[in-house]
Design a protein around this motif. Structure first.
Motif, PDB file in Angstrom:
ATOM      1  N   ALA A 237       2.322   7.449  -3.319  1.00  0.00           N
ATOM      2  CA  ALA A 237       2.956   8.170  -2.146  1.00  0.00           C
ATOM      3  C   ALA A 237       2.394   9.645  -2.079  1.00  0.00           C
ATOM      4  O   ALA A 237       1.940  10.327  -1.087  1.00  0.00           O
ATOM      5  CB  ALA A 237       4.476   8.393  -2.128  1.00  0.00           C
ATOM      6  N   SER A 240      -0.948  10.080  -0.245  1.00  0.00           N
ATOM      7  CA  SER A 240      -0.925   9.497   1.196  1.00  0.00           C
ATOM      8  C   SER A 240      -0.043  10.605   2.005  1.00  0.00           C
ATOM      9  O   SER A 240       0.475  11.602   1.279  1.00  0.00           O
ATOM     10  CB  SER A 240      -0.278   8.243   1.385  1.00  0.00           C
ATOM     11  N   VAL A 242       2.308   9.321   3.938  1.00  0.00           N
ATOM     12  CA  VAL A 242       3.517   8.478   3.983  1.00  0.00           C
ATOM     13  C   VAL A 242       4.744   9.436   3.631  1.00  0.00           C
ATOM     14  O   VAL A 242       4.998   9.633   2.499  1.00  0.00           O
ATOM     15  CB  VAL A 242       3.414   7.327   3.431  1.00  0.00           C
ATOM     16  N   GLY A 320      11.743   4.365   2.741  1.00  0.00           N
ATOM     17  CA  GLY A 320      10.793   4.848   3.670  1.00  0.00           C
ATOM     18  C   GLY A 320      11.646   5.441   4.927  1.00  0.00           C
ATOM     19  O   GLY A 320      12.979   5.463   4.833  1.00  0.00           O
ATOM     20  N   ALA A 328       4.177   5.134   9.849  1.00  0.00           N
ATOM     21  CA  ALA A 328       4.632   5.411   8.673  1.00  0.00           C
ATOM     22  C   ALA A 328       5.307   4.330   7.920  1.00  0.00           C
ATOM     23  O   ALA A 328       5.232   4.178   6.577  1.00  0.00           O
ATOM     24  CB  ALA A 328       5.694   6.618   9.112  1.00  0.00           C
ATOM     25  N   GLY A 331       2.946   2.130   6.461  1.00  0.00           N
ATOM     26  CA  GLY A 331       2.338   2.555   5.198  1.00  0.00           C
ATOM     27  C   GLY A 331       3.222   2.563   3.957  1.00  0.00           C
ATOM     28  O   GLY A 331       3.135   2.372   2.873  1.00  0.00           O
ATOM     29  N   TRP A 332       4.605   2.983   4.223  1.00  0.00           N
ATOM     30  CA  TRP A 332       5.581   2.673   3.157  1.00  0.00           C
ATOM     31  C   TRP A 332       5.547   1.225   2.835  1.00  0.00           C
ATOM     32  O   TRP A 332       5.762   1.011   1.428  1.00  0.00           O
ATOM     33  CB  TRP A 332       6.946   3.381   3.647  1.00  0.00           C
TER      34      TRP A 332
END
Length: 349
Positions: A237, A240, A242, A320, A328, A331-332
């Protein structure tokens, strides 16, 4: 073995200035609140503990550090205590920086502390449950408006400033409660969820608890993860953009961080997130079980990674941010899906 006297406790604190209060209390065989009580009249003041009496008065201080912990995890957020919402069973502080879920019945003992350090006077408000375990701490920062400290103490100071504390026995951890014959009912109810907050009501209805339900439900609702999954997730994480939501708490308070993370460092058994305005310190050696969990909500499925200690206590939950938008969330969800599950690791071994 007799308990140490207030003088012994003060000496132990002076001799171990770098030792965290929780660790010193354990070494001395005391509850952490008893360390504060030993300083009454010498830097400590007993104050009203109910959140309604304290939290609405903190906005004037400007930025403060909010700290909540359990045995294996500490979360620290810096911000203003704005947006307090009282409630008889649950209260809230909700703003972009400070996000708390508060359970007032567990705020039993309160202390204001002024401690001399090499960097000057350190001021804090500390709150403990009936057993003397910390539920929430509030620390003044260099940029806090310290001129409000004395007026606040004048409002919150209790008449009783005696060092003796009436403590209750600590409630033992509840192990996993599983009712195997209700697995179908659990899965049916789980599938019908419309909000994550409905989950614990479902567990109570079926005479189970969170950990028991996670062990029983199976796919597609729950996936047991391999050891090291939480640190892998945090490291990925951090690489990124995210945003995530981190929940850390105890019986009296849950503190939440929302946003991306950037800096993750490992120190001995601890994995740490050290970002501006947000610190997280997690004892990875105390994580016994980790699960990837999915629950339905009105905004779509909520995927989380949740870890427990060997006694069955919830250490932390990481979600998330559904309101952050489809990209988003995707991505999570990809970060969670890529975590190895426990069976894969066992097969590899």
């Amino acid at each position: 073995m007799p308990l140490p006297s207030p003088e012994d406790i003060r000496s132990a604190r002076a001799e171990n200035p770098r030792l965290h209060a929780r660790d010193l209390a354990e070494r001395l065989g005391l509850a952490e609140a008893e360390l504060c009580a030993a300083l009454l009249g010498q830097g400590a003041t007993r104050i009203a503990a109910h959140p309604d009496a304290v939290l609405p008065r903190l906005k004037a201080f400007g930025p403060l550090l909010a700290l909540t912990r359990n045995e294996a995890c500490v979360i620290e957020k810096t911000g203003v205590y704005d947006g307090y919402r009282p409630g008889p069973h649950a209260a809230l502080v909700v703003n972009e920086a400070i996000d708390l879920r508060i359970f007032p019945s567990h705020w039993v003992h309160g202390f204001a502390l002024e401690e001399e350090t090499a960097r000057g006077v350190k001021r804090s408000l500390q709150f403990f449950d009936a057993a003397g375990d910390a539920v929430h701490k509030i620390h003044l920062r260099l940029d806090s408006k310290a001129e409000h400290w004395e007026p606040l103490l004048g409002l919150l100071r209790l008449e009783d400033q005696a060092p003796d504390l009436a403590l209750s026995p600590r409630r033992p951890p509840e192990p996993a409660r599983i009712v195997p014959e209700r697995r179908d009912a659990l899965r049916e109810g789980w599938n019908a969820l419309e909000d994550t907050h409905q989950f614990l009501r479902l567990c109570a209805k079926l005479k189970m608890n969170r950990l028991g339900a996670y062990r029983l439900a199976g796919a597609p609702f729950v996936r047991p993860l391999a050891p090291g999954a939480v640190e892998t997730l945090l490291n990925r994480a951090a690489g990124s953009d995210v945003p995530i939501m981190v929940f850390v708490g105890n019986m009296g308070c849950i503190e939440i961080h929302t946003g991306p993370i950037a800096r993750v460092l490992e120190t001995g058994p601890w994995i740490n997130v050290l970002d501006p305005g947000f610190d997280l310190h997690l004892r990875r050696d105390q994580i016994a079980e980790t699960f990837a969990v999915v629950k339905n909500t009105a905004r779509g499925p909520a995927h989380s990674v949740e870890c427990f200690d060997a006694n069955g206590l919830l250490i932390a939950q990481i979600f998330g941010v559904l309101r952050a938008g489809a990209e988003a969330v995707a991505g999570w969800n990809a970060l969670v899906a890529d975590l190895p599950d426990a069976e894969q690791m066992e097969a590899a071994e």
